[in-house]
Design an enzyme around this catalytic site. Structure first.
Site, PDB file in Angstrom:
ATOM      1  CG  LEU A  17      38.195  51.353  36.400  1.00 26.42           C
ATOM      2  CD1 LEU A  17      39.626  51.632  36.003  1.00 26.42           C
ATOM      3  CD2 LEU A  17      38.411  49.899  37.640  1.00 26.42           C
ATOM      4  CB  THR A  24      35.275  47.807  31.613  1.00 27.15           C
ATOM      5  OG1 THR A  24      35.162  49.315  32.638  1.00 27.15           O
ATOM      6  CG2 THR A  24      36.797  47.307  31.210  1.00 27.15           C
ATOM      7  CE  LYS A  52      26.503  52.532  32.626  1.00 21.21           C
ATOM      8  NZ  LYS A  52      25.620  53.256  31.681  1.00 21.21           N
ATOM      9  CE  LYS A 152      32.422  54.090  43.619  1.00 22.46           C
ATOM     10  NZ  LYS A 152      33.000  54.048  42.744  1.00 22.46           N
ATOM     11  CD  GLU A 176      31.204  57.188  40.841  1.00 19.25           C
ATOM     12  OE1 GLU A 176      30.420  56.641  39.476  1.00 19.25           O
ATOM     13  OE2 GLU A 176      31.794  56.039  41.407  1.00 19.25           O
ATOM     14  CG  ASP A 177      30.054  55.843  34.998  1.00 21.30           C
ATOM     15  OD1 ASP A 177      30.162  55.219  35.584  1.00 21.30           O
ATOM     16  OD2 ASP A 177      29.885  54.541  34.482  1.00 21.30           O
TER      17      ASP A 177
HETATM   18  C1  BG6 Z   1      31.452  49.019  39.303  1.00 21.04           C
HETATM   19  C2  BG6 Z   1      30.637  48.599  37.748  1.00 21.04           C
HETATM   20  O1  BG6 Z   1      32.759  50.109  38.896  1.00 21.04           O
HETATM   21  O2  BG6 Z   1      32.331  47.718  39.622  1.00 21.04           O
HETATM   22  C3  BG6 Z   1      29.618  47.408  38.442  1.00 21.04           C
HETATM   23  O3  BG6 Z   1      30.335  49.684  37.507  1.00 21.04           O
HETATM   24  C4  BG6 Z   1      30.768  45.993  38.592  1.00 21.04           C
HETATM   25  O4  BG6 Z   1      29.784  47.290  37.511  1.00 21.04           O
HETATM   26  C5  BG6 Z   1      31.612  46.416  39.748  1.00 21.04           C
HETATM   27  O5  BG6 Z   1      30.190  45.140  39.234  1.00 21.04           O
HETATM   28  C6  BG6 Z   1      31.939  45.318  40.690  1.00 21.04           C
HETATM   29  O6  BG6 Z   1      32.690  44.891  39.628  1.00 21.04           O
HETATM   30  P1  BG6 Z   1      33.804  43.704  39.642  1.00 21.04           P
HETATM   31  O7  BG6 Z   1      35.090  43.820  38.524  1.00 21.04           O
HETATM   32  O8  BG6 Z   1      34.367  43.270  41.506  1.00 21.04           O
HETATM   33  O9  BG6 Z   1      32.881  42.559  39.238  1.00 21.04           O
HETATM   34 MG    MG Z   2      31.482  53.830  37.029  1.00 28.13          MG
END
Ligand code: BG6
Ligand code: MG
Length: 219
Positions: A17, A24, A52, A152, A176-177
Site C-alpha cells: 500500500l 503516505t 519503509k 515483513k 513493493e517499494d
Molecule cells: C508500512 C509502512 O506499509 O506500514 C511503514 O511502509 C509503516 O512505514 C507500516 O510503519 C505500519 O503502518 P501503520 O499504518 O499500521 O502504522
Molecule cells: Mg510500502
C-alpha cells in the site's frame, strides 16, 4: 522479462500500500519526526528509508534505539499510539483519487483481464486509506497489519493474500517499494516488481519508477 509480461502471465497481483498505491510514506515520516522531536532526536529521511515496510511497533523500537532511549513497554505503546493519531490526522485530508500515478489505470486493466487483486500491507490503517482514496472496491482480498502475526520480511502477509484469492504463490506477483517487502515476497516464492525511483532496492525481477510504467511494454 518486462513488467507487463510478468503481470500478464500471473493470476494474481498483490499490492503493497504505502509508497506503491498511495503517497503516505511522507505522512509516516512527518508523524515519526514529530514524535522523535519529543525526545530531542533529529529523525531524518535517511533513517526514515529504513522504516519503509516495517511495522509500527518495530519502527518505534528502531527509532528509540537510534535515539539511545530506554522506554518501558507501556510507554512505548503510548508513543506508538500518539504517532498513529498524528499520522491519521494527515490521512484524514486524503481525498478520492489521491493515489500514485498509474494506480487507477493498472487496477482497471487487471479487472478487465480477470486477474485477482489483493493487498498485502504492514499497515493497520490500510482499509481506512483504501476507502478514503476510493479504491477499496477493486480488491478481492485485503490482508493488512491486523491480519498477521509476523511482519515483513516474513512472507505471512503475502502467503495469506495468495490463499485468500485462491492462487498458488508461483502465480502471484508482488508490487513493493520496500526491501523488507521484496524479501517477504521472495520468501513466499513470488515474483516481484520493485517500485523504486531511487534505485536503492535489490533482489526483484523488474524495477519501475511508478505504476504508470507497468502497462508500457518497454519496462
Ligand atoms: C508500512 C509502512 O506499509 O506500514 C511503514 O511502509 C509503516 O512505514 C507500516 O510503519 C505500519 O503502518 P501503520 O499504518 O499500521 O502504522
Ligand atoms: Mg510500502
Amino acid at each position: 522479462m518486462k513488467a507487463r509480461e510478468i503481470v500478464d502471465g500471473v493470476a494474481a497481483v498483490i499490492f503493497d500500500l504505502d509508497g506503491v498505491l498511495v503517497d503516505t510514506a511522507v505522512f509516516h515520516y512527518r508523524a515519526w519526526k514529530r514524535l522523535a522531536k519529543q525526545f530531542d532526536f533529529d529523525f531524518t529521511e535517511v533513517e526514515n528509508e529504513q522504516l519503509k515496510g516495517v511495522s509500527r511497533v518495530d519502527s518505534l523500537n528502531l527509532i528509540l534505539k537510534w535515539a539511545d532511549k530506554d522506554v518501558p513497554a507501556a510507554e512505548r505503546e503510548q508513543l506508538a499510539s500518539l504517532k498513529n493519531t498524528w499520522y491519521l490526522e494527515l490521512v484524514e485530508n486524503m481525498k478520492e483519487g489521491d493515489v500514485l500515478p498509474g494506480t487507477i489505470d493498472l487496477l482497471t486493466y487487471l479487472k478487465a483481464t480477470d486477474k485477482k487483486i489483493a493487498l498485502g500491507s504492514a499497515s493497520k490503517n490500510a482499509v481506512r486509506i483504501l476507502e478514503k482514496t476510493g479504491i477499496r472496491h477493486y480488491f478481492d482480498a485485503i490482508l493488512d497489519g491486523n491480519a498477521v502475526k509476523n511482519s515483513k520480511p516474513d512472507p505471512e502477509v503475502f502467503l495469506k493474500a495468495a490463499t485468500a484469492v485462491g492462487v498458488a504463490p508461483s502465480g502471484c506477483v508482488v508490487l513493493e517499494d520496500a526491501q523488507a517487502g521484496i524479501d517477504a515476497a521472495r520468501a513466499a516464492n513470488m515474483q516481484v516488481i520493485a517500485v523504486d525511483k531511487s534505485y536503492t532496492l535489490a533482489n526483484y525481477d523488474v524495477r519501475v519508477d511508478d505504476l504508470s510504467e507497468i502497462l508500457i511494454s518497454d519496462y
